[in-house]
Each structure stands twice: as C-alpha cells, then as structure tokens.
Design an enzyme around this catalytic site. Structure first.
Site, PDB file in Angstrom:
ATOM      1  CB  VAL A   1      -9.283   9.874   3.439  1.00  0.00           C
ATOM      2  CG1 VAL A   1      -8.710  11.040   3.721  1.00  0.00           C
ATOM      3  CG2 VAL A   1      -9.930  10.360   2.475  1.00  0.00           C
TER       4      VAL A   1
ATOM      5  NE  ARG B   1     -26.950   9.627  10.600  1.00  0.00           N
ATOM      6  CZ  ARG B   1     -27.854   9.533  10.937  1.00  0.00           C
ATOM      7  NH1 ARG B   1     -28.284   8.045  11.682  1.00  0.00           N
ATOM      8  NH2 ARG B   1     -29.465  10.117  10.561  1.00  0.00           N
TER       9      ARG B   1
ATOM     10  CB  ILE C   1      -1.024   4.616   7.433  1.00  0.00           C
ATOM     11  CG1 ILE C   1      -1.881   3.485   6.734  1.00  0.00           C
ATOM     12  CG2 ILE C   1      -0.297   5.118   5.903  1.00  0.00           C
ATOM     13  CD1 ILE C   1      -2.878   4.148   6.764  1.00  0.00           C
ATOM     14  CG  ASP C   2      -1.425  -0.840   8.743  1.00  0.00           C
ATOM     15  OD1 ASP C   2      -2.198   0.377   8.535  1.00  0.00           O
ATOM     16  OD2 ASP C   2      -1.990  -2.135   8.292  1.00  0.00           O
TER      17      ASP C   2
ATOM     18  N   GLY D   1      -5.967  -0.677   9.626  1.00  0.00           N
ATOM     19  CA  GLY D   1      -5.574  -0.949  10.759  1.00  0.00           C
ATOM     20  C   GLY D   1      -5.916  -2.947  11.101  1.00  0.00           C
TER      21      GLY D   1
ATOM     22  N   GLY E   1       0.660  -1.073   0.075  1.00  0.00           N
ATOM     23  CA  GLY E   1       0.486  -0.081  -0.062  1.00  0.00           C
ATOM     24  C   GLY E   1       0.788   0.984   0.065  1.00  0.00           C
TER      25      GLY E   1
HETATM   26  O1  F6P Z   1      -1.078  -2.146   4.684  1.00  0.00           O
HETATM   27  C1  F6P Z   1      -1.642  -0.438   5.362  1.00  0.00           C
HETATM   28  C2  F6P Z   1      -3.673  -0.310   4.811  1.00  0.00           C
HETATM   29  O2  F6P Z   1      -3.218   0.657   3.964  1.00  0.00           O
HETATM   30  C3  F6P Z   1      -3.823  -0.992   6.011  1.00  0.00           C
HETATM   31  O3  F6P Z   1      -3.995  -0.631   7.122  1.00  0.00           O
HETATM   32  C4  F6P Z   1      -5.475  -2.113   5.199  1.00  0.00           C
HETATM   33  O4  F6P Z   1      -6.450  -2.192   6.047  1.00  0.00           O
HETATM   34  C5  F6P Z   1      -4.752  -2.002   3.812  1.00  0.00           C
HETATM   35  O5  F6P Z   1      -3.267  -0.864   3.130  1.00  0.00           O
HETATM   36  C6  F6P Z   1      -5.814  -1.419   2.058  1.00  0.00           C
HETATM   37  O6  F6P Z   1      -5.473  -1.726   1.551  1.00  0.00           O
HETATM   38  P1  F6P Z   1      -5.682  -2.010  -0.036  1.00  0.00           P
HETATM   39  O7  F6P Z   1      -5.269  -0.167  -0.224  1.00  0.00           O
HETATM   40  O8  F6P Z   1      -5.194  -2.256  -0.736  1.00  0.00           O
HETATM   41  O9  F6P Z   1      -6.915  -2.041  -0.141  1.00  0.00           O
END
Ligand code: F6P
Length: 373
Positions: free
Chosen positions: A298, A291, A134-135, A178, A12
């Site tokens: 983002v 909600r 970002i995780d 996450g 990602g």
């Molecule tokens: O590994 C980082 C991450 O942003 C995770 O937090 C999220 O679950 C995943 O990537 C989403 O992945 P993709 O962009 O492939 O849908």
C-alpha cells in the site's frame, strides 16, 4: 543525426517514477531536440529489446499517475532467468543500446539498480541514474523519489490506528517497509506520534518495548502504537546472525559453507515473521490485547505527493541537461535542495543507513518515543 536517449525503471516501483520519466523526456525533447525511448520491465526489456517511443503524446497525462508506465522488474543484466536457465545478458543489453544508436541510457532505481547500472557503465555504455526507492537508502542524495509519498501513507495509517487503538485500549503494532534501513519507520513513527519505533539500525529487546508500554499504562495511557520497520531485529537476532555469518566466513570447505549459508537463510526467514511474533509477545508480557497491521505494498501505490513530483521533475530535468553536456557515469541526486552529480562508483554497492546520531533519532527520543534499546 537526432540524439536518442533510453530510459528504464528497475527494482520496486515507487510513486513519482512517471513524473521523472516525463520531466526527463520533456526536457530532452523541448530543450535539446533529443528523442527518448523507454525499455519495458527494467533490464529485462533492455536485454530483450522491448521498447516504446516516448514522444510528447506518451509523456502527456502521467505526472500524477503512480507506478511506472514502463513496468519494472528486479532482473539483473548479468544473471537473468531466461526459460529454465540463468544467463549473462550483459552483451545483449549492449547490443540493444547500439542497435538503437543511443547516446545515453538513464536507469531509475534503488540500490540494486545502481549496481547493475555500474556494470553496464563498465561494459562501455553512457549511463546516468536517478535515485528512487521508498526506503530512502541510496547514498549521495538526501532523499529518493517515492520516499515522501510513502512517508505520508505510513503516517496516515498510524493516525488512523490511533483512534481504534484508543477505543479498544490495545497495542497496535504497525509494520512499515524497510528491509535494511529504518528511514520510513522512523519518519512515519515520529510524524504519526508512535510510542515505540523499531528500526534495523537499533536492535531492540522485547522486554524493553514491554516496559515502555507498562510505563504508559502507569501514566493512565491504555493504548500504545508500535511502529516497526520490516527489517527490525532483536539484539538476540543480531547475535545469532553475526555468529552464522562468522561461521560462513571461517568455513574451510564447500560443504561447511553451504551448511552455514542454509542456517543464515533459515534465520532470515524466521526474522521475517518478527512483527507478528512481537505483537504476541507484547500481549503476553503486558496483558494488553495486541493487533498487527502490515502496511506492505500500500505504501508503494497510488499518486505521488507534491514533494515527490517536484523532486522527480528537478532530477529528471537536470539529468537531461547533463546528457546535453555529455556527462555520464553519474547519479543525479539532491542535497540541501540543490541537485548534485555523484559518480556511480560512490553509489553502487553502498547503502545509506540512518546514522545513530541523526537528528530524527534524537527528536524521537526527546518527544517521548522508545526505540526499544
Ligand atoms: O526496496 C523497496 C521495498 O519496498 C522494500 O521496502 C521492501 O522490503 C521491498 O521493496 C519489497 O519488495 P517486493 O515488492 O519485490 O516484494
């Protein structure tokens, strides 16, 4: 012969990747007269030999730009979909490396990338990595490139939800990225003053979350903000999963294993709707309107924060000096502000969870947030 280094971004994307590419390239060229080429779209571009020369001009003006100028993918060298087949492209990656007479290959990525980088190291390549996601779940480093920016975005979102939650006297459930770890939800939850923070490391009970909201109601607080990591699970979810995993482990024939694997897949899919379900359940249990906001990608978009630019530049330039020294098979991370050099073996296949005794958990509780347990 002039030295040449390859670079790719995989997994990602995160803000700060371009800052890292720039720092690495500038230090290689300016300090060590070493050229750099980039491979497009992660390991796929390496396997297919799609590259670009990253000279001074290509590195100019990218410090503040989000995403990655190289493009990225989640492809693995040893299991790559090509046409309608899945092929082992490890040898193709090695051949590209040799064709370009590379001295080293730098892979920027998170958990998956480190496993793949390790495979290429085992195939004989000189590999270095920089941790980005970002995780923030890469072991061997206090922080990963992109985490600070995403933390800022998620915190600002919680700030904004506060005013509308107050006006409407609502429960606002906000899902933060996450899948496996709760660094981002916990950090943003604390920084944004969320009333409940739910993370994968601490399985929750819906009733316990509802009780926290009712308690706020009794104190005259008519709104609540619930920050929930996308991978947060209820205690019941965890029990179901453990049972299914145990069944898969003890299955003594292929069919039973397949069946157990299908059950696990079903559970994982069902859990991916947890946030929406949670909002409905909380509305029902408390009588307060609820909600849901799913922040999603983002959090991965836009310009990197100053802290991420600094981190990317620090790690990128240190990586260049390691290449100059001929030190390979390592990740360049950071602990206590210093750069650290960690063998890939210690990183690949491991994940940095939020430890249950982490100071953030204690601070969150003491500052009044409920963690759903
Ligand atoms: O590994 C980082 C991450 O942003 C995770 O937090 C999220 O679950 C995943 O990537 C989403 O992945 P993709 O962009 O492939 O849908």
């Amino acid at each position: 012969m002039t030295k040449c280094v390859g670079v790719l971004t995989s997994g990602g994307d995160t803000p700060g990747l371009n800052a890292a590419i720039r720092a690495l390239g500038k230090a290689l060229q300016g300090c060590y007269s070493t050229q750099m080429i980039g491979f497009y779209d992660g390991f796929r571009g390496l396997a297919q030999d799609r590259s670009v020369r990253l000279d001074e001009g290509a590195l100019s003006g990218i410090l503040t730009v989000g995403g990655t100028i190289l493009g990225t993918s989640r492809d693995k060298p040893h299991k790559m979909p090509i046409g309608n087949q899945v092929l082992d492209m490890t040898e193709a990656c090695v051949q590209t490396y040799e064709r370009h007479h590379l001295d080293a290959l730098v892979c920027l990525g998170g958990g998956g990338t480190h496993k793949n980088a390790m495979r290429l190291k085992e195939a004989g390549l000189n590999i270095l990595t920089l941790p980005k996601t970002i995780d923030n779940d890469v072991v061997g480093t206090d922080v990963t490139i992109g985490f600070d920016t995403a933390l800022g975005i998620a915190t600002e979102a919680i700030d904004r939800l506060h005013s509308t939650a107050t006006s409407h006297h609502r429960i606002m459930v906000v899902e933060i990225m996450g899948h496996r770890v709760g660094w981002l939800a916990l950090g943003a939850g604390i920084a944004g003053g969320a009333d409940v923070i739910l993370i994968p490391e601490i399985p929750y009970e819906v009733e316990s979350v509802a009780a926290a909201i009712r308690k706020r109601g009794r104190a005259g607080k008519r709104f609540s903000i619930i920050a929930v990591a996308e991978g947060a699970l209820t205690k019941a979810n965890v029990e179901e999963l453990h049972k299914a995993l145990a069944q898969k482990k003890s299955a003594d024939n292929k069919d039973e294993k397949k069946k157990a694997a299908a059950v696990i897949d079903q559970l994982v899919t069902a859990h991916s709707h947890n946030t929406l379900r949670l909002a409905e359940q909380l509305a029902e249990l408390t009588g307060v309107e609820a909600r849901t906001t799913i922040l999603g990608h983002v959090q991965r978009g836009g310009a990197p924060s100053a802290a991420d630019r600094l981190l990317a530049t620090k790690l990128g330039t240190r990586c260049a000096s390691l290449i100059h020294e001929g030190r390979y098979g390592v990740m360049v991370g950071t602990t206590k502000q210093e750069t650290v050099v960690v063998p890939l073996e210690e990183v690949a296949g491991n994940r940095k969870y939020v430890p249950l005794d982490h100071p953030w958990i204690d601070s969150a509780r003491r500052a009044g947030a409920a963690l759903g347990d």
